[in-house]
Scaffold this motif. Sequence first.
Motif, PDB file in Angstrom:
ATOM      1  N   ILE A  50       0.747  -1.327  -0.053  1.00 15.77           N
ATOM      2  CA  ILE A  50      -0.052   0.031  -0.109  1.00 15.77           C
ATOM      3  C   ILE A  50       0.833   1.216   0.023  1.00 15.77           C
ATOM      4  N   ALA A  51       1.965   1.291   0.851  1.00 14.72           N
ATOM      5  CA  ALA A  51       2.748   2.404   0.886  1.00 14.72           C
ATOM      6  C   ALA A  51       3.404   2.499  -0.295  1.00 14.72           C
ATOM      7  N   THR A  52       3.906   1.380  -1.119  1.00 16.50           N
ATOM      8  CA  THR A  52       4.723   1.741  -2.243  1.00 16.50           C
ATOM      9  C   THR A  52       3.854   2.299  -3.536  1.00 16.50           C
ATOM     10  N   ALA A  53       2.319   1.893  -3.513  1.00 19.12           N
ATOM     11  CA  ALA A  53       1.375   2.396  -4.339  1.00 19.12           C
ATOM     12  C   ALA A  53       1.102   3.760  -4.108  1.00 19.12           C
ATOM     13  N   LEU A  54       1.079   4.221  -2.741  1.00 21.67           N
ATOM     14  CA  LEU A  54       0.995   5.623  -2.450  1.00 21.67           C
ATOM     15  C   LEU A  54       1.855   6.392  -2.890  1.00 21.67           C
ATOM     16  N   VAL A  55       3.201   5.954  -2.667  1.00 26.01           N
ATOM     17  CA  VAL A  55       4.494   6.883  -3.357  1.00 26.01           C
ATOM     18  C   VAL A  55       4.354   7.012  -4.641  1.00 26.01           C
ATOM     19  N   GLN A  56       4.018   5.761  -5.582  1.00 26.62           N
ATOM     20  CA  GLN A  56       4.074   5.881  -6.903  1.00 26.62           C
ATOM     21  C   GLN A  56       3.290   6.737  -7.372  1.00 26.62           C
ATOM     22  N   LEU A  90      -5.066   0.452  -6.404  1.00 28.01           N
ATOM     23  CA  LEU A  90      -3.759   0.489  -7.209  1.00 28.01           C
ATOM     24  C   LEU A  90      -2.718  -0.478  -6.801  1.00 28.01           C
ATOM     25  N   ALA A  91      -2.644  -0.581  -5.597  1.00 23.80           N
ATOM     26  CA  ALA A  91      -1.612  -1.685  -5.183  1.00 23.80           C
ATOM     27  C   ALA A  91      -1.946  -2.970  -5.406  1.00 23.80           C
ATOM     28  N   ALA A  92      -3.187  -3.404  -5.520  1.00 25.58           N
ATOM     29  CA  ALA A  92      -3.795  -4.927  -5.996  1.00 25.58           C
ATOM     30  C   ALA A  92      -3.258  -4.863  -7.438  1.00 25.58           C
ATOM     31  N   VAL A  93      -3.284  -3.813  -8.181  1.00 26.94           N
ATOM     32  CA  VAL A  93      -3.163  -3.949  -9.593  1.00 26.94           C
ATOM     33  C   VAL A  93      -1.626  -4.074  -9.876  1.00 26.94           C
ATOM     34  N   LEU A  94      -0.802  -3.205  -9.325  1.00 21.35           N
ATOM     35  CA  LEU A  94       0.636  -3.120  -9.265  1.00 21.35           C
ATOM     36  C   LEU A  94       1.366  -4.476  -9.153  1.00 21.35           C
ATOM     37  N   ASN A 136       1.499  13.659   9.497  1.00 21.56           N
ATOM     38  CA  ASN A 136       2.564  12.659  10.097  1.00 21.56           C
ATOM     39  C   ASN A 136       2.646  11.405   9.639  1.00 21.56           C
ATOM     40  N   MET A 137       1.372  10.810   9.312  1.00 23.09           N
ATOM     41  CA  MET A 137       1.198   9.408   8.462  1.00 23.09           C
ATOM     42  C   MET A 137       1.930   9.255   7.480  1.00 23.09           C
ATOM     43  N   LEU A 138       1.707  10.610   6.563  1.00 27.42           N
ATOM     44  CA  LEU A 138       2.241  10.529   5.216  1.00 27.42           C
ATOM     45  C   LEU A 138       3.637  10.611   5.107  1.00 27.42           C
ATOM     46  N   SER A 139       4.477  11.234   6.184  1.00 34.71           N
ATOM     47  CA  SER A 139       5.730  11.048   6.116  1.00 34.71           C
ATOM     48  C   SER A 139       6.124   9.788   6.451  1.00 34.71           C
ATOM     49  N   THR A 140       5.397   8.889   7.154  1.00 34.37           N
ATOM     50  CA  THR A 140       6.067   7.590   7.644  1.00 34.37           C
ATOM     51  C   THR A 140       5.578   6.858   6.341  1.00 34.37           C
ATOM     52  N   VAL A 141       4.557   6.781   5.716  1.00 29.11           N
ATOM     53  CA  VAL A 141       4.289   6.087   4.796  1.00 29.11           C
ATOM     54  C   VAL A 141       5.125   6.347   3.615  1.00 29.11           C
ATOM     55  N   ILE A 142       5.651   7.557   3.341  1.00 25.24           N
ATOM     56  CA  ILE A 142       6.562   7.910   2.086  1.00 25.24           C
ATOM     57  C   ILE A 142       8.005   7.044   2.356  1.00 25.24           C
ATOM     58  N   VAL A 143       8.448   7.331   3.760  1.00 26.65           N
ATOM     59  CA  VAL A 143       9.669   6.626   4.055  1.00 26.65           C
ATOM     60  C   VAL A 143       9.723   5.031   3.991  1.00 26.65           C
ATOM     61  N   ARG A 144       8.468   4.421   4.194  1.00 26.51           N
ATOM     62  CA  ARG A 144       8.030   3.184   4.163  1.00 26.51           C
ATOM     63  C   ARG A 144       8.307   2.551   2.633  1.00 26.51           C
ATOM     64  N   GLY A 145       7.598   3.505   1.811  1.00 30.20           N
ATOM     65  CA  GLY A 145       7.671   3.236   0.372  1.00 30.20           C
ATOM     66  C   GLY A 145       8.780   3.206  -0.230  1.00 30.20           C
ATOM     67  N   LEU A 146       9.621   4.259   0.182  1.00 34.15           N
ATOM     68  CA  LEU A 146      11.142   4.324  -0.320  1.00 34.15           C
ATOM     69  C   LEU A 146      11.867   3.247   0.071  1.00 34.15           C
TER      70      LEU A 146
END
Length: 403
Positions: free
Chosen positions: A259-265, A282-286, A310-320
């Motif tokens: 989910i984090a990866t899809a959000l970052v993309q 989108l994560a399910a498709v990717l 705050n959640m966005l910054s955490t999710v971005i790092v996780r996606g990276l």
Amino acid sequence: MLSLEAILEARPRVRETSRHTPCEYSHTFSALTGAEIHLKLENQQRTGAFKIRGATNRIATLTQAEKDAGVVTASAGNHAQGVALAATRTGVDSKIVMPENAPIAKVKATKNYGASVVLHGVDYSEAAERAHEIEREEDRTYLHAFDDPDVMAGQGTIGLEIIEDCPEVDTVVVPIGGGGLISGIATAIKEQRPDVRVIGVQAEGASSAASSLEKGELVTLDSVDTVADGIATRSIGEQTFPIIRERVDEVVTVSDPRIATALVQLLERSKTLVEGAGAVPLAAVLFERFDYDEDEVIVPALCGGNIDMNMLSTVIVRGLVETGRYLKIRTVLTDRPGALEDLLDIFSAHRANIYGIQHDRTSRDISMSDTEVEIDLEMRGHDHVEAFLEDLRSEGYEVDVLV
């Protein structure tokens, strides 16, 4: 069971407060998947999510006495904002119970739309218990976030728009929390185009629909744990379950890292901001959580964009991290002049960009003649990370990967 007629009747009511959101072709995600991807951008909806549709339709069906008494509901955030705005626009007093850990941005937005907010419980289920107490104490009408045919009908107007804007659609991918959104969309689509597939997606940490379908009965989870707070419900609804069972072709799950990866993309490639629940389809498709053909026309419904910063910054790092573009390591150096320079020579050779370095000479886990170093790095993918770590270890450094 919910009908297409109910959704068509809801449409003129829903238009009073909601937008007809775009269904845009994505060159980026079409190239990545081989399918033809059209993004249903419900994150651009008023209040930032689809919930305004169902809330508007439900409030429109209240009697005058019910409107005078006011309404109450429970929500993790998006339904709260939808009810608050729809109620305020019609002069109805609204009280919203939200989980104590609800994103700050969603709490503030709900108040700004005119509702009074009560924070209670660790998740949606506990917030709902308190909301029902208020319903009885104050004689308010309870507006269910998903298990209500009028709410489902309002959400189903999204399905009407998808068919109109993308008539060549083969598959629609929809997130599932309590099931109101997918019940409405699936009804709107299947009663017009039964050949179109409807795929439901849940977070692995909140997979009540998948579990219920597998067991053939409603399953209530003991707890939920996911970055997708908008679909973090312990159970789907009693009324949504039979609709999902009859009209949804398949339900799959995705992990939080995906989910984090899809959000970052979406942020990086499409300049589109969504919340965790909005990235789930989108994560399910990717990550090919269901089978699809090359050139198949797929519409992921990006259901909302209300993400706490705050959640966005955490999710971005996780996606990276998941894409090999962020690395945090720990190693031990001899505490002597030039030791750090020797280490950094390897970094330079690999063009690993340093975000930050922290030295610690006081750790009890190292010798008094050593220093512990933690380093945050920008990397260029998994192959880059593997080559870099292999070189460090070949030079004698003991390296712990922290993230």
